[in-house]
Motif scaffolding. Structure first.
Motif, PDB file in Angstrom:
ATOM      1  N   LYS A  57       8.832  -8.417   0.607  1.00  0.00           N
ATOM      2  CA  LYS A  57      10.073  -9.290   1.204  1.00  0.00           C
ATOM      3  C   LYS A  57      11.419  -8.385   1.094  1.00  0.00           C
ATOM      4  N   GLU A  58      11.561  -7.536   0.038  1.00  0.00           N
ATOM      5  CA  GLU A  58      12.822  -6.918  -0.049  1.00  0.00           C
ATOM      6  C   GLU A  58      12.777  -5.812   0.909  1.00  0.00           C
ATOM      7  N   LEU A  59      11.506  -5.123   1.133  1.00  0.00           N
ATOM      8  CA  LEU A  59      11.473  -3.984   2.383  1.00  0.00           C
ATOM      9  C   LEU A  59      11.575  -4.511   3.629  1.00  0.00           C
ATOM     10  N   GLY A  60      11.412  -5.727   4.040  1.00  0.00           N
ATOM     11  CA  GLY A  60      11.523  -6.531   5.327  1.00  0.00           C
ATOM     12  C   GLY A  60      10.303  -6.219   5.968  1.00  0.00           C
ATOM     13  N   LEU A  61       9.123  -6.152   5.162  1.00  0.00           N
ATOM     14  CA  LEU A  61       7.837  -6.221   6.176  1.00  0.00           C
ATOM     15  C   LEU A  61       7.466  -7.387   6.713  1.00  0.00           C
ATOM     16  N   LYS A  62       7.619  -7.253   8.069  1.00  0.00           N
ATOM     17  CA  LYS A  62       7.446  -8.297   8.673  1.00  0.00           C
ATOM     18  C   LYS A  62       5.580  -8.560   9.288  1.00  0.00           C
ATOM     19  N   GLN A  63       5.378  -9.612   9.325  1.00  0.00           N
ATOM     20  CA  GLN A  63       4.019  -9.974   9.528  1.00  0.00           C
ATOM     21  C   GLN A  63       3.102  -9.259   8.538  1.00  0.00           C
ATOM     22  N   ASP A  99       4.360   0.216  -5.558  1.00  0.00           N
ATOM     23  CA  ASP A  99       5.348   0.779  -4.419  1.00  0.00           C
ATOM     24  C   ASP A  99       4.749   1.790  -3.662  1.00  0.00           C
ATOM     25  N   GLU A 100       3.708   2.483  -4.194  1.00  0.00           N
ATOM     26  CA  GLU A 100       3.083   3.627  -3.460  1.00  0.00           C
ATOM     27  C   GLU A 100       2.380   3.079  -2.140  1.00  0.00           C
ATOM     28  N   ILE A 101       1.427   2.083  -2.527  1.00  0.00           N
ATOM     29  CA  ILE A 101       0.877   1.238  -1.589  1.00  0.00           C
ATOM     30  C   ILE A 101       1.225   0.809  -0.588  1.00  0.00           C
ATOM     31  N   LEU A 102       2.813  -0.005  -0.983  1.00  0.00           N
ATOM     32  CA  LEU A 102       3.359  -0.585   0.153  1.00  0.00           C
ATOM     33  C   LEU A 102       4.080   0.356   1.096  1.00  0.00           C
ATOM     34  N   GLU A 103       4.608   1.619   0.722  1.00  0.00           N
ATOM     35  CA  GLU A 103       5.307   2.702   1.196  1.00  0.00           C
ATOM     36  C   GLU A 103       4.291   3.370   2.154  1.00  0.00           C
ATOM     37  N   ALA A 104       3.072   3.993   1.463  1.00  0.00           N
ATOM     38  CA  ALA A 104       2.230   4.752   2.176  1.00  0.00           C
ATOM     39  C   ALA A 104       1.477   3.838   3.181  1.00  0.00           C
ATOM     40  N   HIS A 105       0.876   2.526   2.873  1.00  0.00           N
ATOM     41  CA  HIS A 105       0.056   1.949   3.432  1.00  0.00           C
ATOM     42  C   HIS A 105       0.827   1.092   4.792  1.00  0.00           C
ATOM     43  N   LEU A 106       1.630   0.291   4.084  1.00  0.00           N
ATOM     44  CA  LEU A 106       2.563  -0.863   4.876  1.00  0.00           C
ATOM     45  C   LEU A 106       3.519  -0.716   5.801  1.00  0.00           C
ATOM     46  N   GLN A 108       4.479   3.353   6.131  1.00  0.00           N
ATOM     47  CA  GLN A 108       4.275   4.335   7.117  1.00  0.00           C
ATOM     48  C   GLN A 108       2.893   4.346   7.805  1.00  0.00           C
ATOM     49  N   GLY A 109       1.979   3.456   7.621  1.00  0.00           N
ATOM     50  CA  GLY A 109       0.754   3.379   8.397  1.00  0.00           C
ATOM     51  C   GLY A 109      -0.251   4.347   7.783  1.00  0.00           C
TER      52      GLY A 109
END
Length: 126
Positions: A57-63, A99-106, A108-109
């Motif tokens: 939510k903090e990162l603003g990851l939509k959908q 954090d690493e999973i959020l950044e790398a996968h969600l 950066q793709g």
């Protein structure tokens, strides 16, 4: 008994669009203390799930939806999570791993390769 095809049908033009671009299932199953397979909740998955939900939510990851799941049957790697639609499995142990999973996968793709559960890991446990 009917044999089921191995392939999952591709989306068709008449299918509605996916509601989420990514769906994260975090195992929060709890077994009794001392169970031979252990459990993800006993290894801290509930805290990691709560943290991942807040950070997404903090990162603003939509959908992107982060959900609790019951047993995902990869207890030996716990805590475990899987991200769909790709079906990529991870074993985060710390908030830094999340954090690493959020950044790398969600974000950066890509993939958080060092945290992935691979077939080689599974064979090694068998």
């Amino acid at each position: 008994m009917t044999d089921l095809p191995d392939a999952i049908p591709a989306m068709s033009e008449t299918d509605p669009p996916p509601y989420f671009r990514a769906h994260v299932f975090v195992c929060c199953n709890r077994r009794p203390d001392g169970h031979r397979r252990g459990s993800c909740a006993a290894r801290g998955s509930e805290d990691l799930r709560d943290y991942m939900k807040a950070r997404a939510k903090e990162l603003g990851l939509k959908q992107v939806r982060v959900n609790q799941a019951g047993c995902l049957d990869r207890c030996e790697f716990g805590p475990t999570m899987v991200i769909y639609p790709e079906g990529i499995w991870y074993s985060p142990k710390t908030r830094g791993d999340v954090d690493e999973i959020l950044e790398a996968h969600l974000v950066q793709g890509g993939r958080a390769h060092r945290l992935m559960i691979t077939e080689q890991d599974i064979v090694g446990k068998g």
